[in-house]
Design a protein around this motif. Structure first.
Motif, short mmCIF file in Angstrom:
data_model
loop_
_atom_site.label_atom_id
_atom_site.label_comp_id
_atom_site.label_asym_id
_atom_site.label_seq_id
_atom_site.Cartn_x
_atom_site.Cartn_y
_atom_site.Cartn_z
N UNK A 254 7.33 5.09 12.93
CA UNK A 254 5.99 5.45 13.38
C UNK A 254 5.03 5.05 12.27
N UNK A 255 4.00 4.30 12.62
CA UNK A 255 3.02 3.84 11.64
C UNK A 255 1.65 4.41 12.01
N UNK A 256 1.10 5.24 11.13
CA UNK A 256 -0.23 5.82 11.31
C UNK A 256 -1.21 5.12 10.37
N UNK A 257 -2.35 4.74 10.90
CA UNK A 257 -3.37 4.08 10.09
C UNK A 257 -4.65 4.90 10.13
N UNK A 265 -2.20 4.17 5.02
CA UNK A 265 -1.21 3.98 6.07
C UNK A 265 0.01 4.84 5.75
N UNK A 266 0.55 5.49 6.77
CA UNK A 266 1.75 6.32 6.60
C UNK A 266 2.83 5.78 7.52
N UNK A 300 -0.51 2.98 -6.05
CA UNK A 300 -0.84 2.55 -4.69
C UNK A 300 0.00 3.20 -3.60
N UNK A 301 1.00 4.01 -3.94
CA UNK A 301 1.87 4.54 -2.90
C UNK A 301 2.58 5.81 -3.34
N UNK A 314 0.79 4.46 1.75
CA UNK A 314 0.23 3.40 0.90
C UNK A 314 -1.28 3.37 1.04
N UNK A 315 -1.96 3.11 -0.09
CA UNK A 315 -3.42 3.02 -0.07
C UNK A 315 -3.90 2.26 -1.29
#
Length: 336
Positions: A254-257, A265-266, A300-301, A314-315
């Protein structure tokens, strides 16, 4: 006239006696520094309750520390067969997760730059570092209110450290949010100062009591049905932009943005594969204490494992503290 003079003298004596009975913050700090920091080592047992989620979670905490750099901290969830142990020895910092048969290795100076409320040396440094800390006292305790210096300091900026007047040891730490509501409490059951263990006691070995270790590592790990987790916090100007579910024959993600003032992004993946062998896996970054789990964080993560789910956040635009704040707020939910 004489009676008024006598009354004034009595009042002055009472005030002087009261002043003599009170100890200043500096006096108490000096005593604590001598007793806590100068000891060659200590061992303690404590209970930790975390109330940041929908239901309180209870943990048992066991700590060994031998100067200068040896630490072993085991955190076990009460009533669950879930634990993590963080070890610091001459080889580095290790995080051991017996239920997964995994050991992660860090090149880190933990816990020097990341205060932990269950490490009494860290508490002493917290009090010393906050020049604006406030000390109050009651019949049995000194109570210091200080700023926190841990991974959650933006979300949980304040702590109250209760110290026994009789033993000069901490009895409880309450970690508070912006509204001064208790979110994490640590109650010390037993503290033994002056202990010292050999280097062999700080090896990063899988605990032998965990179902024969190697057998556990080769067995399938059972987890609850996978549920998507979402950040429980509400940041103004930050919105969920997208949610994708990617499946193949063996894997589901599952990718949440999220976007707006904060972009991140998770990625969530259920842990269904067989646990790995017992060879330590190098983890980039530093260990990050999320309260319920220890993850790996870089600029970054951040990655961690919780409730049978592997998470990766990540960001490019968030600080480490902000990433930890999001990670600490993740909860299973049916929301979309």
């Amino acid at each position: 006239m004489r009676s008024r003079v006598f009354a004034g003298i009595v009042l002055l004596l009472v005030l002087l006696l009261a002043a003599c009975g009170e100890e200043s913050k500096e006096d108490v700090l000096k005593k604590l520094s001598t007793k806590w920091v100068d000891t060659k080592g200590y061992e303690l047992d404590a209970k930790m309750e975390i109330s940041t989620g929908s239901e309180p979670r209870l943990y048992e905490v066991s700590v060994w520390h031998t100067k200068p750099e040896f630490y072993r901290v085991k955190v076990s969830q009460t009533g669950e067969d879930v634990s993590q142990t963080i070890v610091r020895n001459k080889e580095g910092v290790f995080v051991i997760t017996p239920t997964l048969g995994k050991t992660y290795k860090f090149q880190s100076d933990w816990p020097e730059k990341n205060s932990q409320a269950y490490l009494i040396g860290s508490l002493a440094q917290d009090i010393k570092a906050d020049k604006d800390s406030v000390m109050t006292e009651n019949e049995k305790s000194y109570v210091f209110e200080t700023k926190t210096r841990n991974s959650h300091q933006k979300m949980l900026p304040t702590q109250k450290i209760h110290i026994s007047k009789k033993t000069l040891l901490p009895t409880k730490v309450s970690i508070l949010n912006d509204q001064k509501e208790e979110q994490i409490s640590i109650t010390f059951d037993k503290i033994t100062l002056g202990t010292s263990r050999s280097a062999s006691d700080y090896k990063a070995d899988m605990p032998s009591e965990e179902s024969n270790g190697k057998e556990t590592a080769s067995a399938d790990v059972e987890y609850p049905v996978f549920q998507t987790h979402y950040p429980a916090l509400q940041w103004e100007g930050v919105d969920k932009l997208d949610e994708k579910v990617i499946k193949d024959e063996t894997l589901e993600r599952v990718i949440l943005t999220y976007g707006g003032k904060k972009e991140f992004t998770i990625i969530q993946t259920p842990i269904t594969k067989k646990a790995s062998d017992l060879v330590p896996v190098f983890a980039a970054g530093d260990p990050a204490d999320l309260g319920f789990a220890i993850g790996a964080i870089t600029d970054q993560s951040i990655s961690w494992e919780q409730n049978g789910v592997q998470f990766f956040l990540a960001s490019d635009s968030m600080s480490r503290e902000e990433m930890i704040t999001v990670a600490s707020s993740m909860q299973a939910s049916d929301m979309k």
